[in-house]
Design a protein around this motif. Sequence first.
Motif, PDB file in Angstrom:
ATOM      1  N   PRO A 190       0.823  -1.215   0.000  1.00  0.00           N
ATOM      2  CA  PRO A 190       0.000   0.000   0.000  1.00  0.00           C
ATOM      3  C   PRO A 190       0.855   1.262   0.000  1.00  0.00           C
ATOM      4  O   PRO A 190       2.010   1.248   0.447  1.00  0.00           O
ATOM      5  CB  PRO A 190      -0.797  -0.126   1.301  1.00  0.00           C
ATOM      6  CG  PRO A 190       0.080  -0.954   2.192  1.00  0.00           C
ATOM      7  CD  PRO A 190       0.778  -1.931   1.284  1.00  0.00           C
ATOM      8  N   THR A 191       0.267   2.344  -0.490  1.00  0.00           N
ATOM      9  CA  THR A 191       0.931   3.646  -0.454  1.00  0.00           C
ATOM     10  C   THR A 191       0.727   4.328   0.895  1.00  0.00           C
ATOM     11  O   THR A 191       1.591   5.077   1.365  1.00  0.00           O
ATOM     12  CB  THR A 191       0.388   4.546  -1.581  1.00  0.00           C
ATOM     13  OG1 THR A 191       0.606   3.890  -2.839  1.00  0.00           O
ATOM     14  CG2 THR A 191       1.072   5.903  -1.604  1.00  0.00           C
ATOM     15  N   GLY A 192      -0.409   4.071   1.519  1.00  0.00           N
ATOM     16  CA  GLY A 192      -0.691   4.680   2.818  1.00  0.00           C
ATOM     17  C   GLY A 192      -1.890   4.042   3.471  1.00  0.00           C
ATOM     18  O   GLY A 192      -2.588   3.216   2.891  1.00  0.00           O
ATOM     19  N   GLY A 193      -2.143   4.425   4.720  1.00  0.00           N
ATOM     20  CA  GLY A 193      -3.286   3.926   5.459  1.00  0.00           C
ATOM     21  C   GLY A 193      -2.919   2.849   6.459  1.00  0.00           C
ATOM     22  O   GLY A 193      -1.738   2.571   6.710  1.00  0.00           O
ATOM     23  N   LYS A 194      -3.933   2.233   7.029  1.00  0.00           N
ATOM     24  CA  LYS A 194      -3.761   1.172   8.012  1.00  0.00           C
ATOM     25  C   LYS A 194      -4.684  -0.001   7.676  1.00  0.00           C
ATOM     26  O   LYS A 194      -5.754   0.186   7.101  1.00  0.00           O
ATOM     27  CB  LYS A 194      -4.093   1.666   9.425  1.00  0.00           C
ATOM     28  CG  LYS A 194      -3.158   2.705  10.002  1.00  0.00           C
ATOM     29  CD  LYS A 194      -3.595   3.070  11.421  1.00  0.00           C
ATOM     30  CE  LYS A 194      -2.648   4.081  12.057  1.00  0.00           C
ATOM     31  NZ  LYS A 194      -3.076   4.404  13.449  1.00  0.00           N
ATOM     32  N   ALA A 195      -4.262  -1.193   8.087  1.00  0.00           N
ATOM     33  CA  ALA A 195      -5.111  -2.380   8.038  1.00  0.00           C
ATOM     34  C   ALA A 195      -4.920  -3.098   9.369  1.00  0.00           C
ATOM     35  O   ALA A 195      -3.971  -3.865   9.541  1.00  0.00           O
ATOM     36  CB  ALA A 195      -4.739  -3.284   6.876  1.00  0.00           C
ATOM     37  N   VAL A 196      -5.779  -2.802  10.313  1.00  0.00           N
ATOM     38  CA  VAL A 196      -5.638  -3.333  11.672  1.00  0.00           C
ATOM     39  C   VAL A 196      -6.349  -4.676  11.748  1.00  0.00           C
ATOM     40  O   VAL A 196      -7.577  -4.761  11.753  1.00  0.00           O
ATOM     41  CB  VAL A 196      -6.209  -2.348  12.708  1.00  0.00           C
ATOM     42  CG1 VAL A 196      -6.024  -2.906  14.118  1.00  0.00           C
ATOM     43  CG2 VAL A 196      -5.531  -0.986  12.576  1.00  0.00           C
TER      44      VAL A 196
END
Length: 331
Positions: free
Chosen positions: A69-75
């Motif tokens: 991914p380029t950015g963000g979160k996956a919790v």
Amino acid sequence: MSATPAQDSAPLLRVEGLKKHFPGRNGGVVRAVEDVTFSVRRGTITGLVGESGSGKTTAGRCLLRLVEPTGGKAVFDGVDLFGLSPHEMKAYRRRLQIIFQDPYSSLNPRMRVSGILGEALDAHGLARGKQRPARIAELLTMVGLSPEHARRFPHEFSGGQRQRIGIARALAVEPDFIVADEPVSALDVSVQAQILNLMQDLQQSLGLTILFVAHDLTVVEYLCDDVVVMYLGRIMESGPSRSVYARPRHPYTKALLSTAPVPDPDFKRERLILNGDIPSPLDPPSGCVFRTRCPYAGDACAEIVPPLDPIGPSHASACIRQTELVAAGIL
């Protein structure tokens, strides 16, 4: 639809601000996924739907770190997958699996089925020695195949049987979460129903959590507890399937539903025809990315990127004219 879980069940996966950009021509940027936020509740099936080019497959692969991914979160279960090193991520591979779209190219043609399933077991040190053939036989039986099929090569199977092998491979390591990337789109309609029923039975019996990527809303309505609708890399609407299908609150969702077949010859659904094709993610429209095809777009739609505003419990829509369209009886 799978057994309805409690609406307040905690999410196994929470995606926040997911972005994936690719380098484009002449120094441009392809914004395949842009600021995507949604949750997948534990023990449920969530449908991620949209036309080709909406970014849904890219989003699903980002969650598994098959595409970075380029950015963000996956919790996932309290841990941000995007913050893990490659070594740390390896420990989560067993818990996160994928079922690929094409049952023909996703299986190694040079390996017997026993090798294809055994490779997954070997990667995680599972079912060694005498346990290995027994586990392979168990997996094949689980997906409706014979243990004798372990000796065959992929070319000896039909498309539906190959997809069953792909499902068995995903289940081999006993995962908690599966991304099913349009797993029935390459199959005949009659075979699609068999695979969908199989996935539903497995989800319920094993307590799996599944993100089901699809473009067919009829399939999603049948199978999924929740639905997330994407268009050109952004979420247009999300919520419980029953709520979204009963009363879509975004023009794009309404347009998709208006073209979906209904098994009732007496039911007449208002058609909402979309003009033109989905724009290029290399040069998306300003404001609302759907505005160039939306029959209800106004001047403000070109200026404002609509937030995903809540409508009711767990239901949200990204349309700045939503209240006005609802009042007019359009949505």
